[in-house]
Design an enzyme around this catalytic site. Structure first.
Site, PDB file in Angstrom:
ATOM      1  N   ARG A  61      -8.346  -9.901  -2.351  1.00  0.00           N
ATOM      2  CA  ARG A  61      -9.697 -10.252  -1.906  1.00  0.00           C
ATOM      3  C   ARG A  61     -10.672 -10.380  -3.066  1.00  0.00           C
ATOM      4  O   ARG A  61     -11.717 -11.007  -2.927  1.00  0.00           O
ATOM      5  CB  ARG A  61     -10.187  -9.270  -0.844  1.00  0.00           C
ATOM      6  N   GLU A  98      -3.321   7.034  -3.805  1.00  0.00           N
ATOM      7  CA  GLU A  98      -3.153   8.303  -3.112  1.00  0.00           C
ATOM      8  C   GLU A  98      -1.707   8.539  -2.680  1.00  0.00           C
ATOM      9  O   GLU A  98      -1.295   9.660  -2.434  1.00  0.00           O
ATOM     10  CB  GLU A  98      -4.100   8.410  -1.911  1.00  0.00           C
TER      11      GLU A  98
END
Length: 177
Positions: A61, A98
């Site tokens: 994006r 993460e």
């Protein structure tokens, strides 16, 4: 520039991609001509006098936002891609997520030591992608002039992570606390 309500065009999707997560869908900012123009205009106005010679956008994006920003600023656009997507010699930078690690790459000949680079992406969460992209810029010898994002998840403290290595301007259109 007139004030534009970017936040009203972002749709909350509860429990996506997993229970307890509220996904912030920014695609309505892209499919509305007025909203997309407002995104590009706001970023360009902020960095109009920064001497930007290239915009680097992170996959995918960041391409949607970065390319029109580069066009409007009158400079080139460099895609930072996932491994295996670029056909020539590349610089690579790994970064932590993460749930593991990821990597971005740019062509070795895309930037020079003369370039002042604006890093553009749709979202900054932990700051890992932004820092990795900035390190790619530095590997090429170019300088980082600033960072621009549509959405910042400020509760994850990305500005602190970026500021450890990069004191440059970090600009976001919408902050989520």
């Amino acid at each position: 520039m007139d004030t534009f309500d970017f936040e009203s065009r972002i749709i909350d999707i509860p429990d996506y991609p997993e229970p307890g997560v509220v996904f912030k869908d920014i695609t309505p900012l892209f499919d509305d001509a007025e909203a997309l123009r407002a995104v590009v205009d706001a970023i360009c106005e902020r960095f109009a006098d920064a001497g930007i010679t290239k915009v680097v956008g992170a996959e995918a994006r960041g391409f949607v936002v970065g390319a029109p920003v580069a066009y409007r600023l009158g400079c080139g656009f460099v895609p930072a891609r996932k491994p295996g997507k670029l056909p020539r010699e590349v610089y690579s930078e790994s970064y932590s997520l993460e749930y593991g690690t990821d990597e971005l790459q740019i062509h070795r000949d895309a930037l020079t030591s003369e370039d002042r680079v604006l890093l553009v992406d749709d979202l900054v969460a932990t700051g890992g992608t932004a820092v990795a992209t900035a390190r790619l810029v530095e590997q090429s010898g170019a300088s980082v002039a600033g960072f621009a994002f549509i959405l910042e998840l400020s509760f994850l403290n990305p500005r602190e992570v970026i500021a450890r290595d990069y004191p440059q301007d970090v600009f976001t259109l919408v902050k989520v606390s």
